[in-house]
Design an enzyme around this catalytic site. Structure first.
Site, mmCIF file in Angstrom:
data_model
loop_
_atom_site.group_PDB
_atom_site.id
_atom_site.type_symbol
_atom_site.label_atom_id
_atom_site.label_comp_id
_atom_site.label_asym_id
_atom_site.label_seq_id
_atom_site.Cartn_x
_atom_site.Cartn_y
_atom_site.Cartn_z
ATOM 1 N N LEU A 1 66.335 134.802 65.364
ATOM 2 C CA LEU A 1 65.094 134.399 64.698
ATOM 3 C C LEU A 1 65.291 134.293 63.182
ATOM 4 C CD1 LEU A 1 62.484 136.349 66.841
ATOM 5 C CD2 LEU A 1 63.156 133.955 67.007
ATOM 6 N N ASP B 1 70.698 131.810 73.728
ATOM 7 C CA ASP B 1 71.455 131.942 72.477
ATOM 8 C C ASP B 1 70.929 130.979 71.417
ATOM 9 O OD1 ASP B 1 73.395 133.183 70.851
ATOM 10 O OD2 ASP B 1 74.728 131.467 71.082
#
Lengths: 419, 309
Positions: free
Chosen positions: A67, A308
């Site tokens: 993130l 991922d």
């Protein structure tokens, strides 16, 4: 608005007595209130959700997401990442700790927990095993666990020092937390930027041999076996790794593992045009590896499939292949790519196990179910819906996807999460 | 056939046999032209070519410039050491500069594989790859193959050995593609640490013994050992390399046949080959240089035809 009626959805949930049945589901104030053959619209003013080929399952959880927050907010933030995740069908994500600063102490873990409290998704932080993920000193793992870290991983900087790894495994086992290693021996991988094979030879690019992954994996399994600790192996990519894990599981090693969805869908042939969007870690391997990974999913060697999701800005990607960053975004395209790769190989309930049940089971997170009187944490999806993904209309802040303008079959329609 | 099937010369990989034959036929003509008293033709008048060399090069750069001048192109040349690429201007900025300068063709050498392809995707100009990392060096392969053809005639079944550092060599890769397309057989030979693990899948033979390789071949292309390209040591010392893979007159004279010796230059005299081999009658090294200009003229000329259309 917490009232919904889901019309005629096939329930995919091995933990539900309605598993594989087509039902109407009424959710009142976030709680599953009625599951029946048909439910008439009532006074709740519930939002009606319907669609052809509608399926409903426990909310999906993505075990590996970057993130980029804190430190790289120009690539992604918790807010933009959350939106991308929701549109990919996830009600929960585990975010990697290799941010800046790294998620290596209580305060960084609390930052994620507090900042994500009001987001319409669960964000579970994965702390780093070592300070700054530099592989030298153990971070305060227990303190982080108390603050909400679900596991620990130095992500792409897998612990190279075997002594440090054995101490990390031993220490974290004392409070039932698991270390996630993404095996890649840095010395063998060198400055490689793709799979070592005939394609890298044709392209004159330095390759990352299978050996880099399998050598470290073998070692990690031996260390975990020696100490009888659990270990989770992230992002395996080779046929050899599947064999190693299969053998270890058979021998009773407490190992679980996951695979990144693109490694199931593509091979290194995709790189023939030097498109840096395909530069990922672990790299795309060969057809043989891809097939072995799919077999590994079928026979239970591989427990989890994740995205991922790795956001990168233009400056890191639109450049010479050797110097471009590794990674592609993948939350929003996750199910479309997964369905294309294994939709015919695995049954829908097998898939749900790998993307909703197992990720939580391994890390001891409560597993939502489609049962009466449960708080709703659901993903609604349509395996046969065809749609076209575009980075421009995407929710991630970054655009590094090779699937821009690609037609996909299989769509996560929406999520419902009562926190 | 009077036009190439490709718009750019990015690598031999993308070309077909007809393209290669067309380049050779055109080069035959240009070779005749450059041996005339008046060596210049007006073929590329009003065409602007930028030569961008992001990596040190003397002979390739001079050869391209000479070819461009012989064809009456307007040229601008830019040279930067590879270190300035890594810390300074990005390729995308270079791209934008080129667009602003409105050049028609770009000849580029770059330390990274795929750089020429990258350029072709982002700008409108015609791209000629003058070497990209360890990927391709198409004009070198064309001039090498052209030189063999000139000496031996038909290349079908001709046995060519490429000897030395195969792992880091764009010359080796382009030569393999080119020679195979014209029907030659290829063996690569060198220390096992300098041979890519999967190279046999390209259909070449792999050999580690120099003498065996020389006994097999009609042509030996001795590659330069590029110590500057190796980030770790692949062999213990130059001395030991010479012991195993250095070609001297004594070895050459012991062979049962006369083979042709080639080298893409610049030679490390006494390393890959000794001076007496380099300067022997079996050596094609200077013809390679001369043919380099003719080949590059042919390539530029043929690609410019695309441009005018």
């Amino acid at each position: 608005m917490n009232n919904f009626i889901i019309k005629q959805a096939i329930i995919i949930d091995p933990n539900s007595k309605y598993h594989l049945q087509r039902k109407d589901i009424q959710i009142h104030q976030g709680v599953i209130e009625i599951i029946a053959d048909t439910i008439a619209p009532d006074s709740l003013q519930a939002e009606i959700i319907e669609g052809k080929d509608l399926h409903v399952s426990p909310g999906w959880m993505d075990l590996r997401v970057n993130l980029s927050d804190p430190g790289f907010e120009y690539k992604e933030t918790l807010e933009s990442g959350a939106q991308a995740a929701i549109h990919g069908g996830f009600t929960a994500v585990a975010c990697m700790g290799t941010t800046a600063p790294a998620l290596h102490s209580k305060s960084q873990i609390e930052y994620i927990i507090n900042k994500s409290k009001h987001l319409p998704i669960h964000i579970f932080p994965v702390g780093t095993v070592t300070v700054n993920a530099q592989g030298n000193d153990l971070a305060e793992l227990y303190d982080m666990a108390l603050s909400g870290a679900i596991a620990f991983s130095d992500y792409r900087n897998a612990l190279a020092n075997p002594d440090l790894l054995q101490r990390a495994l031993q220490y974290s086992s004392g409070f039932d937390k698991i270390i996630i290693q993404l095996p890649s021996d840095k010395k063998i991988a060198g400055s490689g930027s793709m799979n070592e094979g005939i394609v890298s030879t044709k392209l004159g690019l330095k390759g990352i041999p299978n050996l880099a992954e399998e050598l470290m994996l073998q070692r990690d399994l031996m260390i975990a076996a020696h100490h009888r600790t659990s270990i989770h192996i992230g992002g395996i990519s080779t046929a050899g790794s599947v064999e190693l894990i299969k053998a270890a599981k058979k021998a009773g090693v407490k190992v679980t593992c996951d695979v990144h969805v693109v490694n199931l869908a593509l091979t290194d042939e995709a790189l023939m045009d030097f498109d840096t969007n395909y530069k990922i870690m672990p790299p795309l391997r060969t057809e043989k590896d891809k097939k072995a990974l799919i077999e590994g999913l079928k026979d239970g060697t591989i427990d989890v499939i994740c995205s991922d999701h790795s956001p990168e800005d233009t400056e890191s990607k639109v450049k010479e292949f050797d110097t471009a960053a590794f990674g592609m975004i993948g939350l929003e395209t996750f199910y479309g790519i997964l369905n294309k790769a294994i939709g015919k190989e695995l049954s829908v309930d097998q898939i749900i196990e790998k993307i909703a049940i197992n990720p939580r089971k391994i890390f001891d997170i409560p597993i939502p179910t489609v049962n009466l009187n449960q708080k709703a944490e659901l993903t609604l999806f349509c395996p046969s819906e065809t749609w076209t993904y575009s980075t421009e209309n995407g929710f991630s802040k970054s655009k590094n996807s090779p699937f821009n303008k690609v037609k996909l079959t299989g769509k996560a329609v929406r999520t419902i999460l009562a926190k | 056939m009077s036009a190439l099937s490709v718009k750019h010369l990015l690598g031999i990989k993308e070309m077909n046999t007809q393209d290669i034959e067309l380049i050779f036929k055109t080069a035959d003509t240009f070779k005749e032209v450059i041996n005339r008293p008046i060596k210049k033709t007006p073929s590329l008048r009003d065409i602007t070519i930028a030569n961008l060399f992001f990596e040190n090069s003397t002979r390739t750069k001079l050869s391209f410039e000479l070819a461009e001048k012989r064809l009456s192109a307007d040229i601008l040349s830019f040279a930067a050491s590879s270190s300035s690429v890594s810390k300074g201007e990005t390729l995308i900025d270079t791209v934008n500069n080129i667009i602003a300068m409105k050049v028609d063709m770009v000849v580029m050498r770059h330390p990274y594989a795929g750089a020429a392809k990258f350029l072709s995707k982002h700008i409108d100009a015609t791209i000629v790859n003058a070497g990209d990392g360890a990927h391709e060096h198409p004009t070198q392969a064309l001039l090498d193959t052209f030189s063999i053809r000139e000496k031996l005639g038909d290349l079908k079944g001709c046995k060519v050995a490429i000897i030395g550092d195969i792992l880091h060599s764009r010359v080796a890769l382009s030569n393999i593609f080119c020679l195979q397309k014209v029907g030659a057989e290829v063996t690569v030979c060198g220390p096992p640490t300098l041979i890519p693990k999967y190279i046999h899948e390209l259909g070449v033979k792999v050999e580690t013994n120099l003498i065996k390789t020389l006994e097999w071949c009609d042509v030996a292309n001795m590659l330069r050992i590029q110590l500057e390209r190796q980030d770790i040591k692949y062999f213990p010392s130059i001395r030991e390399y010479v012991m195993l893979y250095g070609l001297n007159k004594e070895i050459l004279d012991k062979l049962r046949k006369q083979i042709i010796i080639m080298h893409p230059g610049p030679i490390n005299r006494g390393v890959e080959i000794t001076s007496d081999v380099a300067d022997s009658s079996q050596s094609l090294i200077l013809q390679q240089v001369e043919n380099g200009v003719a080949i590059r003229m042919a390539v530029l000329y043929l690609l410019a035809t695309h441009l005018k259309n």
